[in-house]
Design an enzyme around this catalytic site. Structure first.
Site, mmCIF file in Angstrom:
data_model
loop_
_atom_site.group_PDB
_atom_site.id
_atom_site.type_symbol
_atom_site.label_atom_id
_atom_site.label_comp_id
_atom_site.label_asym_id
_atom_site.label_seq_id
_atom_site.Cartn_x
_atom_site.Cartn_y
_atom_site.Cartn_z
ATOM 1 N N CYS A 39 95.095 44.025 70.751
ATOM 2 C CA CYS A 39 95.592 43.578 72.056
ATOM 3 C C CYS A 39 95.652 42.051 72.095
ATOM 4 O O CYS A 39 94.931 41.375 71.354
ATOM 5 C CB CYS A 39 94.638 44.086 73.133
ATOM 6 S SG CYS A 39 95.064 43.505 74.790
ATOM 7 N N THR A 41 94.274 40.444 74.239
ATOM 8 C CA THR A 41 92.888 40.073 74.573
ATOM 9 C C THR A 41 92.055 39.888 73.303
ATOM 10 O O THR A 41 91.264 38.945 73.189
ATOM 11 C CB THR A 41 92.257 41.155 75.473
ATOM 12 O OG1 THR A 41 93.058 41.262 76.645
ATOM 13 C CG2 THR A 41 90.834 40.809 75.854
ATOM 14 N N HIS A 44 92.969 36.613 71.984
ATOM 15 C CA HIS A 44 92.285 35.526 72.713
ATOM 16 C C HIS A 44 90.859 35.354 72.158
ATOM 17 O O HIS A 44 90.390 34.234 71.956
ATOM 18 C CB HIS A 44 92.143 35.861 74.207
ATOM 19 C CG HIS A 44 93.393 35.662 75.010
ATOM 20 N ND1 HIS A 44 93.900 34.423 75.303
ATOM 21 C CD2 HIS A 44 94.224 36.551 75.605
ATOM 22 C CE1 HIS A 44 95.002 34.564 76.037
ATOM 23 N NE2 HIS A 44 95.225 35.844 76.234
ATOM 24 N N CYS A 94 82.622 50.902 88.585
ATOM 25 C CA CYS A 94 81.315 51.418 89.018
ATOM 26 C C CYS A 94 81.414 52.813 89.616
ATOM 27 O O CYS A 94 80.467 53.588 89.563
ATOM 28 C CB CYS A 94 80.666 50.440 89.996
ATOM 29 S SG CYS A 94 81.335 50.513 91.681
ATOM 30 N N CYS A 97 81.801 51.721 94.625
ATOM 31 C CA CYS A 97 82.110 50.662 95.602
ATOM 32 C C CYS A 97 83.315 51.070 96.466
ATOM 33 O O CYS A 97 83.992 52.061 96.186
ATOM 34 C CB CYS A 97 82.379 49.336 94.892
ATOM 35 S SG CYS A 97 83.961 49.264 94.032
ATOM 36 N N ARG A 201 110.468 38.428 68.158
ATOM 37 C CA ARG A 201 110.264 39.267 69.340
ATOM 38 C C ARG A 201 111.572 39.482 70.101
ATOM 39 O O ARG A 201 111.809 40.573 70.623
ATOM 40 C CB ARG A 201 109.200 38.637 70.223
ATOM 41 C CG ARG A 201 107.860 38.803 69.531
ATOM 42 C CD ARG A 201 106.706 38.278 70.258
ATOM 43 N NE ARG A 201 105.505 38.870 69.695
ATOM 44 C CZ ARG A 201 104.288 38.580 70.106
ATOM 45 N NH1 ARG A 201 104.106 37.708 71.078
ATOM 46 N NH2 ARG A 201 103.258 39.172 69.552
ATOM 47 N N LEU A 263 101.563 39.461 85.589
ATOM 48 C CA LEU A 263 100.582 40.128 84.735
ATOM 49 C C LEU A 263 100.036 39.171 83.680
ATOM 50 O O LEU A 263 98.884 39.244 83.295
ATOM 51 C CB LEU A 263 101.224 41.361 84.084
ATOM 52 C CG LEU A 263 100.307 42.234 83.244
ATOM 53 C CD1 LEU A 263 100.587 43.704 83.471
ATOM 54 C CD2 LEU A 263 100.390 41.930 81.764
ATOM 55 N N GLY A 264 100.877 38.229 83.217
ATOM 56 C CA GLY A 264 100.446 37.235 82.233
ATOM 57 C C GLY A 264 99.311 36.392 82.800
ATOM 58 O O GLY A 264 99.296 36.094 83.996
HETATM 59 P P1 NAD Z 1 101.716 37.769 74.141
HETATM 60 O O1 NAD Z 1 101.001 36.482 74.296
HETATM 61 O O2 NAD Z 1 101.897 38.358 72.800
HETATM 62 O O3 NAD Z 1 103.159 37.660 74.838
HETATM 63 C C1 NAD Z 1 103.583 36.574 75.584
HETATM 64 C C2 NAD Z 1 104.996 36.233 75.146
HETATM 65 O O4 NAD Z 1 105.518 35.226 76.026
HETATM 66 C C3 NAD Z 1 105.090 35.680 73.732
HETATM 67 O O5 NAD Z 1 105.950 36.490 72.943
HETATM 68 C C4 NAD Z 1 105.639 34.270 73.937
HETATM 69 O O6 NAD Z 1 106.520 33.864 72.895
HETATM 70 C C5 NAD Z 1 106.366 34.410 75.270
HETATM 71 N N1 NAD Z 1 106.616 33.125 75.939
HETATM 72 C C6 NAD Z 1 105.980 31.952 75.796
HETATM 73 N N2 NAD Z 1 106.553 30.996 76.568
HETATM 74 C C7 NAD Z 1 107.573 31.587 77.213
HETATM 75 C C8 NAD Z 1 108.547 31.111 78.145
HETATM 76 N N3 NAD Z 1 108.558 29.844 78.559
HETATM 77 N N4 NAD Z 1 109.454 32.000 78.611
HETATM 78 C C9 NAD Z 1 109.455 33.273 78.202
HETATM 79 N N5 NAD Z 1 108.546 33.763 77.294
HETATM 80 C C10 NAD Z 1 107.621 32.934 76.824
HETATM 81 O O7 NAD Z 1 100.926 38.769 75.038
HETATM 82 P P2 NAD Z 1 101.004 40.310 75.497
HETATM 83 O O8 NAD Z 1 99.996 41.071 74.733
HETATM 84 O O9 NAD Z 1 102.380 40.824 75.567
HETATM 85 O O10 NAD Z 1 100.439 40.055 76.948
HETATM 86 C C11 NAD Z 1 101.191 39.305 77.872
HETATM 87 C C12 NAD Z 1 100.309 38.529 78.831
HETATM 88 O O11 NAD Z 1 99.583 39.439 79.647
HETATM 89 C C13 NAD Z 1 99.273 37.626 78.202
HETATM 90 O O12 NAD Z 1 99.178 36.450 79.005
HETATM 91 C C14 NAD Z 1 97.987 38.437 78.309
HETATM 92 O O13 NAD Z 1 96.845 37.616 78.333
HETATM 93 C C15 NAD Z 1 98.200 39.116 79.633
HETATM 94 N N6 NAD Z 1 97.490 40.393 79.847
HETATM 95 C C16 NAD Z 1 97.189 40.707 81.125
HETATM 96 C C17 NAD Z 1 96.591 41.927 81.408
HETATM 97 C C18 NAD Z 1 96.299 42.279 82.831
HETATM 98 O O14 NAD Z 1 95.656 43.307 83.071
HETATM 99 N N7 NAD Z 1 96.750 41.492 83.791
HETATM 100 C C19 NAD Z 1 96.283 42.824 80.384
HETATM 101 C C20 NAD Z 1 96.615 42.484 79.069
HETATM 102 C C21 NAD Z 1 97.230 41.259 78.807
HETATM 103 ZN ZN ZN Z 2 83.655 49.850 91.841
#
Ligand code: NAD
Ligand code: ZN
Length: 351
Positions: A39, A41, A44, A94, A97, A201, A263-264
């Site tokens: 993932c 994550t 990261h 949990c 809650c 990609r 989501l990002g």
């Molecule tokens: P990833 O980092 O592989 O994908 C992000 C993509 O965005 C990359 O391919 C990158 O090239 C592209 N990017 C960078 N700059 C850009 C721009 N200016 N315009 C368009 N695209 C651009 O990650 P992923 O695994 O696909 O996850 C996406 C995001 O979601 C990450 O930020 C991750 O941390 C987050 N995430 C959130 C949750 C949640 O529950 N909210 C869960 C999992 C991951």
């Molecule tokens: Zn809870």
């Protein structure tokens, strides 16, 4: 037992030899891990960025997206049998809650995440709370079942934003953005555009047969998006890049009244012209985290059964678990969609 862990508080992850697991406690189930996705994550944590170095206590076995086979069952667990294939929701809420009890367990404040707050599943065997297991239908292959979790992130976002008959812009074509593009198209979006600067990609996005794949760094990107969106801009924006500048540009482009789902996860605070770009345009901003328990899981299962070819296109690499370093390198190079590690190599060796 082989496992992949954040053993040291520095960049990297390492293979470790973990002790064999004991019989699962009441409420818990032991699985043989068959396959697991890497993932964003995990990446990261591998990079040891600000978020992960502030949250992870080393040493920690990582990983949370998987499919496995039930091999032992805790005393009071009912409804599972030895040999069944399962995936699992990695957010352990949990359950008591107000949020959990009102159908919002995905934002439970006491959530512990597998592979982040408690030991993960990048290992030969793992013990998971029975409440979080998801039985996988036979028709879904192992490597697809291993990515229920990120497909679930994408599904949650697409469903929450409601893309039906809408011009939909997906900002970021990483694995979650790519899954979101496939789901948005299948769910009846009027048009689907993916904005992604990375060529490898972008090529995967092209293969999903959507309306437009565009590089945000190209000067005609903005006008190409407007052309696809009837000149008005997208009605739905799905922000999956975590890039603050990309979010600002997407808010500029969004049609008045658009829904913008986020989501990002940005690396830090993001500056926005809230008055001009959100309030005066009547934009609806939605924060999206995790998966709805378990509505999203039913939706993902149905999607995987109906559109296996789309899941297949986003999973670009399958590696033996022992080659995990190559998997993280692929992510470092941005040269992949979803990478899945095979853990059943250990059973094949044993047989
Ligand atoms: P990833 O980092 O592989 O994908 C992000 C993509 O965005 C990359 O391919 C990158 O090239 C592209 N990017 C960078 N700059 C850009 C721009 N200016 N315009 C368009 N695209 C651009 O990650 P992923 O695994 O696909 O996850 C996406 C995001 O979601 C990450 O930020 C991750 O941390 C987050 N995430 C959130 C949750 C949640 O529950 N909210 C869960 C999992 C991951
Ligand atoms: Zn809870």
């Amino acid at each position: 037992m082989f496992a992949i862990a954040k053993s040291k508080a520095e960049r990297g992850v390492w293979s470790v030899d973990e002790p064999e697991l004991q019989k699962p406690e009441p409420g818990m189930v032991m699985v043989d891990v068959i396959a697991a996705g890497i993932c964003g994550t995990d990446y990261h944590i591998y990079r040891w960025d600000q978020w992960s170095s502030g949250r992870i206590r080393t040493p920690m076995v990582i990983g949370h997206e998987f499919v496995g086979r039930v091999v032992a069952i805790g005393d009071d667990v009912t409804g599972f049998e030895i040999g069944e294939r399962v995936s699992a929701e990695c957010h352990i809420a949990c359950g008591t809650c107000a949020l959990c009890r009102s159908g919002n367990a995905h934002i439970c404040e006491k959530t512990e995440i597998i592979g982040v707050d408690r030991p993960g599943i990048f290992r030969e065997k793992a013990i998971i709370p029975a409440t979080n297991l998801w039985k996988v239908p036979d028709a879904i292959p192992d490597h697809h079942a291993a990515v229920f979790d990120p497909v679930g992130n994408a599904m949650h976002m697409v469903a929450a934003a409601d893309v039906r008959a809408k011009d939909t812009l997906i900002v970021g074509g990483g694995p979650i953005g790519l899954f979101a593009a496939a789901i948005a198209k299948a769910h009846g979006a009027r048009s689907v555009t993916v904005q992604e600067p990375n060529q490898a990609r972008a090529a995967i996005a092209q293969s999903l047969d959507i309306d437009l794949v565009t590089n945000p760094r190209h000067e005609n990107s903005r006008s190409d998006i407007l052309d696809v969106c009837s000149g008005r801009g997208p009605d739905v924006v799905l922000e999956v890049s975590g890039n603050g500048a990309a979010l600002n540009a997407a808010l500029d482009l969004a049609a008045p009244g658009a829904t913008v789902a986020l989501l990002g996860i940005p690396g830090g605070p993001v500056e926005l012209d809230l008055g001009g770009k959100v309030v005066m345009k009547g934009i609806r901003l939605l924060g999206i985290t995790g998966r709805r328990m378990y509505e999203t899981w039913f939706q993902v299962e149905a999607f995987m059964l109906k559109y296996p070819e789309l899941i297949e296109k986003v999973i670009t690499h399958r590696l033996p678990a022992t080659d995990f370093a190559a998997g993280f390198q692929l992510m470092d190079d941005g040269a992949c969609g979803k990478v899945v590690l095979d853990f059943d190599i250990f059973k094949q060796e044993a047989a």
